[in-house]
Design an enzyme around this catalytic site. Structure first.
Site, PDB file in Angstrom:
ATOM      1  N   SER A 169      -5.463 -12.990 -10.487  1.00  0.00           N
ATOM      2  CA  SER A 169      -4.996 -11.965 -11.426  1.00  0.00           C
ATOM      3  C   SER A 169      -5.535 -12.123 -12.843  1.00  0.00           C
ATOM      4  O   SER A 169      -5.695 -13.227 -13.360  1.00  0.00           O
ATOM      5  CB  SER A 169      -3.468 -12.016 -11.484  1.00  0.00           C
ATOM      6  OG  SER A 169      -3.022 -11.276 -12.590  1.00  0.00           O
TER       7      SER A 169
ATOM      8  N   ARG B 148     -12.403  -5.478 -18.270  1.00  0.00           N
ATOM      9  CA  ARG B 148     -12.989  -5.993 -17.034  1.00  0.00           C
ATOM     10  C   ARG B 148     -14.480  -5.765 -16.902  1.00  0.00           C
ATOM     11  O   ARG B 148     -15.209  -6.648 -16.462  1.00  0.00           O
ATOM     12  CB  ARG B 148     -12.290  -5.330 -15.856  1.00  0.00           C
ATOM     13  CG  ARG B 148     -10.878  -5.789 -15.761  1.00  0.00           C
ATOM     14  CD  ARG B 148     -10.122  -5.057 -14.699  1.00  0.00           C
ATOM     15  NE  ARG B 148      -8.795  -5.660 -14.639  1.00  0.00           N
ATOM     16  CZ  ARG B 148      -7.841  -5.251 -13.829  1.00  0.00           C
ATOM     17  NH1 ARG B 148      -8.051  -4.232 -13.010  1.00  0.00           N
ATOM     18  NH2 ARG B 148      -6.685  -5.862 -13.826  1.00  0.00           N
TER      19      ARG B 148
ATOM     20  N   HIS C 190     -12.943  -4.040  -7.033  1.00  0.00           N
ATOM     21  CA  HIS C 190     -11.505  -4.114  -7.169  1.00  0.00           C
ATOM     22  C   HIS C 190     -10.801  -2.768  -7.227  1.00  0.00           C
ATOM     23  O   HIS C 190      -9.635  -2.643  -6.883  1.00  0.00           O
ATOM     24  CB  HIS C 190     -11.205  -4.894  -8.448  1.00  0.00           C
ATOM     25  CG  HIS C 190      -9.766  -5.081  -8.718  1.00  0.00           C
ATOM     26  ND1 HIS C 190      -8.947  -5.753  -7.844  1.00  0.00           N
ATOM     27  CD2 HIS C 190      -8.986  -4.685  -9.738  1.00  0.00           C
ATOM     28  CE1 HIS C 190      -7.719  -5.758  -8.341  1.00  0.00           C
ATOM     29  NE2 HIS C 190      -7.715  -5.113  -9.472  1.00  0.00           N
TER      30      HIS C 190
HETATM   31  C1  FAD Z   1      -5.735  -7.400  -5.247  1.00  0.00           C
HETATM   32  C2  FAD Z   1      -5.369  -6.271  -6.153  1.00  0.00           C
HETATM   33  C3  FAD Z   1      -4.567  -6.484  -7.255  1.00  0.00           C
HETATM   34  C4  FAD Z   1      -4.211  -5.433  -8.107  1.00  0.00           C
HETATM   35  N1  FAD Z   1      -3.437  -5.704  -9.186  1.00  0.00           N
HETATM   36  C5  FAD Z   1      -3.078  -4.680  -9.999  1.00  0.00           C
HETATM   37  C6  FAD Z   1      -2.228  -4.920 -11.124  1.00  0.00           C
HETATM   38  O1  FAD Z   1      -1.814  -6.038 -11.386  1.00  0.00           O
HETATM   39  N2  FAD Z   1      -1.877  -3.867 -11.885  1.00  0.00           N
HETATM   40  C7  FAD Z   1      -2.308  -2.595 -11.621  1.00  0.00           C
HETATM   41  O2  FAD Z   1      -1.946  -1.677 -12.346  1.00  0.00           O
HETATM   42  N3  FAD Z   1      -3.100  -2.346 -10.564  1.00  0.00           N
HETATM   43  C8  FAD Z   1      -3.506  -3.355  -9.748  1.00  0.00           C
HETATM   44  N4  FAD Z   1      -4.324  -3.091  -8.681  1.00  0.00           N
HETATM   45  C9  FAD Z   1      -4.661  -1.702  -8.344  1.00  0.00           C
HETATM   46  C10 FAD Z   1      -3.496  -1.023  -7.653  1.00  0.00           C
HETATM   47  O3  FAD Z   1      -2.818  -1.932  -6.830  1.00  0.00           O
HETATM   48  C11 FAD Z   1      -3.897   0.157  -6.797  1.00  0.00           C
HETATM   49  O4  FAD Z   1      -4.785   0.962  -7.474  1.00  0.00           O
HETATM   50  C12 FAD Z   1      -2.690   1.010  -6.431  1.00  0.00           C
HETATM   51  O5  FAD Z   1      -1.670   0.208  -5.897  1.00  0.00           O
HETATM   52  C13 FAD Z   1      -3.046   2.107  -5.460  1.00  0.00           C
HETATM   53  O6  FAD Z   1      -1.865   2.765  -5.049  1.00  0.00           O
HETATM   54  P1  FAD Z   1      -1.924   4.080  -4.184  1.00  0.00           P
HETATM   55  O7  FAD Z   1      -0.529   4.493  -3.952  1.00  0.00           O
HETATM   56  O8  FAD Z   1      -2.826   5.055  -4.835  1.00  0.00           O
HETATM   57  O9  FAD Z   1      -2.642   3.670  -2.817  1.00  0.00           O
HETATM   58  P2  FAD Z   1      -2.320   2.562  -1.703  1.00  0.00           P
HETATM   59  O10 FAD Z   1      -1.283   1.609  -2.110  1.00  0.00           O
HETATM   60  O11 FAD Z   1      -3.647   2.031  -1.286  1.00  0.00           O
HETATM   61  O12 FAD Z   1      -1.698   3.389  -0.523  1.00  0.00           O
HETATM   62  C14 FAD Z   1      -2.449   4.185   0.321  1.00  0.00           C
HETATM   63  C15 FAD Z   1      -1.525   4.764   1.373  1.00  0.00           C
HETATM   64  O13 FAD Z   1      -2.227   5.774   2.066  1.00  0.00           O
HETATM   65  C16 FAD Z   1      -2.136   5.593   3.450  1.00  0.00           C
HETATM   66  N5  FAD Z   1      -3.373   6.148   4.001  1.00  0.00           N
HETATM   67  C17 FAD Z   1      -4.644   5.977   3.576  1.00  0.00           C
HETATM   68  N6  FAD Z   1      -5.490   6.720   4.305  1.00  0.00           N
HETATM   69  C18 FAD Z   1      -4.744   7.380   5.206  1.00  0.00           C
HETATM   70  C19 FAD Z   1      -5.037   8.310   6.229  1.00  0.00           C
HETATM   71  N7  FAD Z   1      -6.270   8.720   6.472  1.00  0.00           N
HETATM   72  N8  FAD Z   1      -4.004   8.757   6.978  1.00  0.00           N
HETATM   73  C20 FAD Z   1      -2.725   8.353   6.752  1.00  0.00           C
HETATM   74  N9  FAD Z   1      -2.401   7.503   5.782  1.00  0.00           N
HETATM   75  C21 FAD Z   1      -3.395   7.022   5.021  1.00  0.00           C
HETATM   76  C22 FAD Z   1      -1.908   4.139   3.663  1.00  0.00           C
HETATM   77  O14 FAD Z   1      -1.226   3.924   4.884  1.00  0.00           O
HETATM   78  C23 FAD Z   1      -1.037   3.806   2.445  1.00  0.00           C
HETATM   79  O15 FAD Z   1       0.292   4.116   2.739  1.00  0.00           O
HETATM   80  C24 FAD Z   1      -4.694  -4.145  -7.843  1.00  0.00           C
HETATM   81  C25 FAD Z   1      -5.518  -3.919  -6.743  1.00  0.00           C
HETATM   82  C26 FAD Z   1      -5.895  -4.983  -5.946  1.00  0.00           C
HETATM   83  C27 FAD Z   1      -6.909  -4.734  -4.878  1.00  0.00           C
END
Ligand code: FAD
Ligand code: SF4
Ligand code: FES
Lengths: 639, 270
Positions: free
Chosen positions: A285, A331, A402
């Site tokens: 992190s 970053r 990332h």
């Molecule tokens: C290791 C790591 C650490 C991070 N740390 C931080 C941090 O400290 N602070 C910060 O602000 N951000 C951080 N980030 C970034 C952040 O976590 C993500 O950008 C954010 O959580 C994405 O959320 P989301 O809801 O958009 O997608 P996701 O959490 O990726 O959810 C995607 C959802 O879509 C569903 N899905 C996808 N495709 C399909 C499909 N075709 N059909 C049905 N369902 C589907 C999946 O099942 C899931 O439920 C980090 C990222 C990583 C990789």
């Protein structure tokens, strides 16, 4: 040519959202249950959207490919979430968070969107605390903060090193509550494989049940995609293995514009690659940069162990180059600096692709127990993976993929250019410009789901006649289902020799080499030769064993990698056309004398939104100008 | 430079549970896994074996995984009889091949429990966990209705303890490790996390009753205090939370039987 109307409300920046909320159309409470909304994805963005819309009274159907919504990739976020609470009395404000985020994105995001994000950030923390998210606290019982890159205030809220987990479990608990109450119809193990567009509006999806292989059609009054980022196009990344681009890619092929696909984020502090069997890279992190100091040997080829290199032979290069932000430089800047050091032959570790992240000073200053309390779980992860003890010797880190700032184009209401198709969270392109600051993705996902979409979806639905949902027997649904079946049948019928992983690795290497931390015209042009050739090789020689009628992980992967190959090509095309450097997009041809990004605001202060024209034609590049009414686009300076 | 890992490549034999579908019988099948690097993760080893199987025309071994860093709770292999394998406080995906030696035979099975039917090979169905959460694993707080976050100070000790419980990744190793296939550790972690916080008091009785009753109805066994669950838990969730939940459950049952006032609202928890 797609029409890209950003629908930014008029009026002073700080008044836009408030004004918009009062002017937006509403659906009356009794009518809400007559509208059905499909939410694909239940990470932070999708789970918060689904539960909030259900609480408002809409009928919600939610699909996730995971076996439980709690497993979405959001769970893995470590460091924290930003909010302009100014609890530290250190001069933070909505305006400052807005400004830092806009500047962090190298002036390639929309002012109005970023300002709204900063405004609602404070409500997010309230909401999460009310749900029982156990944020870190001070002894007095009040909430604690830490600092993150690109900011000179402490505004990051955290739950040990598991902030994403706790926020997602909060959103998941709200979703579970609405599922339990029968307000959300949740489908797990259900992958969306196509979007159904009827009369130019998004009205449904095609889903494959990953356990039974059954393909089904679902219609709705509006469709929301919250399916996360596409960083796994690089194969090796900090993403969960299952994260993919399929939902947004297939929507792109149905006419939704893909904005700025080349804006990807390479995170400076990840555990370096150790072998070609490797399946993922693990993030350390950014919060570690609060107390860890990054350095490399001054001399190239210095083979001494870290302990044997005296202070005088060490180069704390971030502190040297960026004295006012030091180890907390953004970053993109920190990553490129590490790359340059390694390119000069000063990298450490067996591969030479690594620099040190050193806690000796922090341990000296605070004591080991305090460092353990702050970062213990990260040190444990580091130990598990490398078998090295970072309390004794510095960590080795290297940048890794990332986050993806690019994504489907959306207007201020988070609606794509296909009416009725909304895109939230990392899947859209909206708020981070060309570089995302740490702790702002969690903020955006929850802002979109809890506080933006509940208003803006109503504005669209109010214009739709209730009960006008199309029947799933219609021609558009049949065509989309046939398309999905055709794709899996082709993959299964190829019966070639190469496993899917072979193509994913090859693609990842092409993109990393040519569309990664630094890019050149020649490199991108060569990638644009290599990728179509790879696609042909894939079509001719991929081996997908098994059948479509059961759980078939090879088939799932094959479909996702096929989409990544096409997306990879678009990323390179986007990077090639953007003849400037900005944020995470660094074109070697466009740099200042000191190696910093050289933006071209004259010609590139716009969003590039690509429009699909068919498999055999080049996509169309539409642009949305970025008009800065309230802020001056200046040169980012972290020195 | 940092010490180079000089360990040599090595080979093991896998004895893997293969089962084509939920209704089909399963059996153990042996496959060689050759030229392994000790720094490979266990799941990376399975990736390599799977590519070889596919090349030989054998269907790859289905296994569940996603984050590969111990946080999503998807991976769920029992390795040599231990849920999540030999390491303490780690998930299957955080198991590295350096824990094994050349020539070992490694037995790999899915987590076994009545409430977690096998879907295919090493993949199980843990929907029962979601159902328990849906029954009561939440604090009702609609978006938009929350008060200012710092209006409610929470003693650091309570917040820390709540966080200890909240770390559960929902993997089900506790259930697989328990000879009664009890889900008490999982349920108690959620009940304690929310019950320790002042925000969680209003629904405290309702929550514990609903979650425990749903758990029982879904076919999980009862707890006989052997604590194999905590030992197998990748987050080392303490079995003290089970005792805490039992106390909560008794009090809540008592209050609901006599319809007396709800649990105290002063926060902190019993
Ligand atoms: C290791 C790591 C650490 C991070 N740390 C931080 C941090 O400290 N602070 C910060 O602000 N951000 C951080 N980030 C970034 C952040 O976590 C993500 O950008 C954010 O959580 C994405 O959320 P989301 O809801 O958009 O997608 P996701 O959490 O990726 O959810 C995607 C959802 O879509 C569903 N899905 C996808 N495709 C399909 C499909 N075709 N059909 C049905 N369902 C589907 C999946 O099942 C899931 O439920 C980090 C990222 C990583 C990789
Ligand atoms: S209590 Fe531990 S073993 Fe059980 S589900 Fe939670 S993390 Fe897994
Ligand atoms: S794969 Fe996520 S916990 Fe193991």
């Amino acid at each position: 040519m797609a029409t890209l109307n950003s629908k930014i409300p008029t009026g002073p920046l700080a008044e836009k959202w408030r004004k918009h909320k009062t002017e937006i159309k509403l659906v009356n409470p009794a009518n809400k249950r007559k509208y059905e909304v499909i939410v694909v994805g239940a990470g932070l963005a999708g789970a918060s959207a689904a539960s909030s819309l259900a609480d408002l009274g809409y009928k919600v159907k939610c699909f996730v490919f995971h076996d439980s919504p709690r497993r979405a990739h959001s769970i893995a976020a470590q460091g924290g979430i930003n909010a302009a609470k100014n609890y530290q009395n250190d001069g933070d404000s909505v305006h400052r968070l807005f400004y830092d985020t806009l500047k962090g994105g190298d002036y390639r995001a929309r002012e109005a969107n970023v300002h709204r994000l900063a405004e609602v950030s404070v409500n997010i923390i309230d909401q999460c605390v009310a749900q029982g998210v156990p944020f870190a606290r001070e002894y007095g019982g009040l909430l604690a903060n830490r600092s993150f890159g690109g900011a000179q205030v402490s505004r990051t809220f955290y739950a040990r090193g598991q902030t994403g987990q706790q926020l997602l479990l909060g959103a998941y608990s709200a979703l579970s509550r609405t599922v339990g109450a029968g307000a959300v119809d949740l489908h797990t193990n259900s992958e969306m494989l196509d979007l159904v567009v009827v009369n130019g509006q998004a009205k449904g999806v095609i889903i494959r049940n990953l356990v039974t292989g059954v393909i089904s059609r679902h219609s709705a009054d509006a469709v929301i995609l919250a399916t996360g980022g596409y960083g796994n196009v690089f194969n090796l990344s900090t993403y969960a293995r299952g994260s993919n681009t399929t939902a947004i890619w297939r929507a792109y092929k149905r006419g939704a514009c893909m904005a700025n696909p080349c804006y990807t984020q390479i995170h400076p502090t990840c555990i370096p690659v150790s072998g070609d069997y490797q399946s993922k890279l693990t993030l350390m992190s950014e919060s570690l940069r609060n107390d860890g100091r990054i350095w490399a040997p001054k001399k190239s080829g210095d083979a001494r162990t870290a302990a044997d290199i005296p202070e005088s032979d060490r180069d704390y290069f971030l502190e040297r180059l960026y004295p006012s932000f030091g180890n907390l430089a953004p970053r993109d800047i920190a990553s490129r600096a590490a790359k340059r050091v390694c390119d000069e032959g000063r990298g450490v570790g067996t591969t030479g692709l690594g620099v040190y992240l050193d806690f000796a000073d922090a341990i000296g200053r605070l004591g080991e127990p305090a460092v353990r309390e702050r970062y213990g779980n990260l040190f444990d992860i580091y130990h598990e993976i490398t078998a090295e003890n970072a309390y004794k010797a510095p960590m080795r880190i290297y940048p890794a993929v990332h986050y993806t700032m690019g994504g489907l184009w959306v207007d201020y209401n988070l609606m794509s250019n296909i009416p009725g198709l909304f895109v939230l969270g990392e899947a859209n392109f909206s708020d981070h410009g060309a570089n995302r600051l740490g702790a702002s993705a969690l903020m955006q996902g929850l802002a979109d789901g809890y506080f933006v979409i509940p208003y803006t979806v109503g504005d669209y639905l109010a214009g739709q006649k209730s009960g006008s949902r199309p029947s799933t027997d219609g021609a558009e649904f049949k065509q989309a289902e046939d398309n999905v079946r055709g794709l899996s049948n082709r993959l299964l019928a190829t019966k070639g020799k190469q496993p899917v992983s072979y193509f994913h690795k090859k693609l990842g290497k092409i993109i990393w080499d040519h569309c990664g931390m630094s890019r050149t015209k020649a490199g991108l042009e060569s990638a644009l030769q290599k990728i179509p050739a790879l696609r042909e090789e894939f079509n001719a020689t991929v081996n997908v064993p098994g059948s479509a009628e059961t759980l078939n992980q090879s088939l799932e992967k094959a479909g996702r990698v096929a989409d990544f190959i096409e997306l990879g090509e678009l990323m390179c095309r986007d990077a090639l056309t953007r003849e400037e450097s900005c944020g995470g997009h660094f074109r070697e041809e466009h740099q200042e004398a000191d190696g910093e990004c050289k933006r071209d605001d004259q010609n590139f202060a716009h969003v590039a939104a690509w429009e699909y024209q068919g498999d055999s034609k080049s996509p169309l590049r539409n642009t949305e100008p970025l008009n800065y009414e309230f802020t001056k686009m200046s040169v980012r300076n972290y020195k | 430079m940092v010490a180079v890992n000089t360990q040599k490549l090595f080979s093991v034999t896998l004895r893997v549970w293969r089962q084509a579908g939920p209704a089909q019988p399963g059996k153990f099948v042996e496959y060689p896994a050759k030229d392994l690097n000790p720094n490979m993760s266990f799941l990376e080893m399975l990736d390599v074996v799977n590519d070889e199987l596919a090349a030989q025309g054998i269907e790859p071994i289905a296994f569940a995984h996603d984050c590969r860093e111990g946080i999503c709770g998807t991976c769920s292999c029992t390795i040599n009889g231990k849920p999540h394998g030999p390491g303490k406080g780690v998930a299957t995906c955080q198991t590295y091949m350096r824990s094994f030696s050349d020539g070992d035979t490694i037995v790999v099975e899915p987590f076994r429990a009545r409430a977690f039917p096998v879907i295919k090979d090493l993949v199980i169905d843990r929907a029962a966990f979601d159902k328990i959460q849906q029954a009561g694993g939440f604090i009702t707080a609609r978006a938009g209705s929350a008060p200012e976050a710092n209006a409610l100070p929470i003693a650091k000790g309570d917040a820390d303890l709540a966080m200890d419980a909240a770390q559960c990744i929902g993997c089900g190793a506790c259930v697989a490790a328990c000879k009664n296939a009890s889900a008490m550790l999982f349920v108690s972690a959620k009940v304690s996390h929310l019950g320790l916080l002042p925000q969680g008091q209003a629904e405290r009785d309702r929550r514990v009753l609903a979650m425990v009753n749903t758990m029982d109805a879904l076919g999980f066994g009862s707890c006989t205090n052997q604590y194999e669950c905590s030992a197998a838990c990748p987050k080392l969730i303490s079995h003290d939370f089970i005792a805490r939940m039992n106390r909560d459950y008794v009090k809540a049952s008592f209050r609901s039987a006599f319809k007396a006032a709800p649990a105290n609202t002063s926060g902190g928890g019993a």
